[in-house]
Scaffold this active site. Sequence first.
Site, PDB file in Angstrom:
ATOM      1  NE  ARG A 145     -30.317  32.926  20.991  1.00 41.50           N
ATOM      2  CZ  ARG A 145     -30.369  34.454  20.331  1.00 41.50           C
ATOM      3  NH1 ARG A 145     -30.119  34.738  19.662  1.00 41.50           N
ATOM      4  NH2 ARG A 145     -30.270  35.110  22.088  1.00 41.50           N
ATOM      5  CE  LYS A 170     -34.545  33.083  23.444  1.00 40.08           C
ATOM      6  NZ  LYS A 170     -33.526  32.809  24.975  1.00 40.08           N
ATOM      7  CG  HIS A 276     -27.067  27.469  23.344  1.00 34.05           C
ATOM      8  ND1 HIS A 276     -27.718  28.181  22.155  1.00 34.05           N
ATOM      9  CD2 HIS A 276     -27.437  28.151  24.373  1.00 34.05           C
ATOM     10  CE1 HIS A 276     -28.310  29.357  22.147  1.00 34.05           C
ATOM     11  NE2 HIS A 276     -28.003  29.243  24.120  1.00 34.05           N
ATOM     12  NE  ARG A 279     -26.243  32.488  22.053  1.00 34.06           N
ATOM     13  CZ  ARG A 279     -26.598  33.728  21.400  1.00 34.06           C
ATOM     14  NH1 ARG A 279     -25.859  34.178  20.114  1.00 34.06           N
ATOM     15  NH2 ARG A 279     -27.093  34.883  22.023  1.00 34.06           N
ATOM     16  CG  HIS A 302     -27.411  38.053  25.434  1.00 35.91           C
ATOM     17  ND1 HIS A 302     -26.342  37.671  25.802  1.00 35.91           N
ATOM     18  CD2 HIS A 302     -27.629  36.468  24.165  1.00 35.91           C
ATOM     19  CE1 HIS A 302     -25.924  36.344  26.294  1.00 35.91           C
ATOM     20  NE2 HIS A 302     -26.751  35.950  25.575  1.00 35.91           N
ATOM     21  CE1 TYR A 311     -22.473  32.097  27.925  1.00 39.10           C
ATOM     22  CE2 TYR A 311     -22.714  34.165  27.264  1.00 39.10           C
ATOM     23  CZ  TYR A 311     -23.102  32.954  27.468  1.00 39.10           C
ATOM     24  OH  TYR A 311     -24.207  32.566  26.536  1.00 39.10           O
TER      25      TYR A 311
END
Length: 336
Positions: A145, A170, A276, A279, A302, A311
Amino acid sequence: MYANPSSVEEASPRLLDHVRSRIRLKHYSIRTEQAYLDWIRRFIRHFGKRHPKDMGADEVQEFLSHLAVQGRVSASTQNQAKSALLFLYKEVLALELPWLEKVESAKTSKRLPVVLTREEVAALLDQLQGTHALIIRLLYGTGLRVMEALRLRVKDVDFARGEILVRDGKGAKDRVTMLPSSLASALREHLLRVRELHRRDLESGRGEVYLPYALERKYPNAGREWMWQYVFPSASLSEDPRSGAVHRHHVQDQAVQRAIRQAVRNAGIAKPATPHTLRHSFATHLLESGHDIRTVQELLGHSDVSTTMVYTHVLNRGGRGVLSPLDRLKENASVR
């Protein structure tokens, strides 16, 4: 007519100071602090500067509805306002209000991410130079990120192992991703220039960088050490909004966003690409190349593989791999 922000600050100085203290105690970012304070001020102003402890479910619901109907804010913005008010009542006022948990969150739209093709990524990168080019190549090459990249410290880059350690990403999680070998040489040269900048800062009596949480108290001299410096420092010094100390902060994310917008225009790419997007493109291109989705999940950081599953939409050709009847007509015509 709303009161101006300063009058709200004067009307509830203890409340807002308490909000700041609780936010900092829980180690929330400066951006979260600024956003929560802004929403609390707006909530107080909306009801004529009444104290929040004298309000409840009806006022919160009315305020959130006002944002959606009159303010026409997005679902994510409305949910941020709700989070700020939830923090105010639970963490600051310490009020047990079961109704607050039941206030419905606005539903965010389920949209597929914008993804660039490999050719589009190459065209975009060709339009960039200098530090911004290095940052943006790093975003695509690692899946970081934008703020994860900008907050990198010198100690987080391991050239020997070809790894980058992402600290406090995150969800306050650490993870490891690859350091692209094609970037290693350029990054080493960049760090030589950064080290010279740091040396000049030290000679001028500066050179101390912001340290997270209690590290500054635990290691009083660490802020001046080379390993703690930002990989991508700002060209100018700035004042820390919390401590008032003058530091050399990292490059601002807005500058990277502007650089990408201009590069997209110059490359003639007809997609709304942002930092982003790189990414998203990183993850998509890895899956296209046959890499395991669990590996991609780990590289992206994640918590749930279902987040990474978005994705996989690119693994099927347009229309989920179904051949259009128009194309079938062309196939049949060519056979005759």
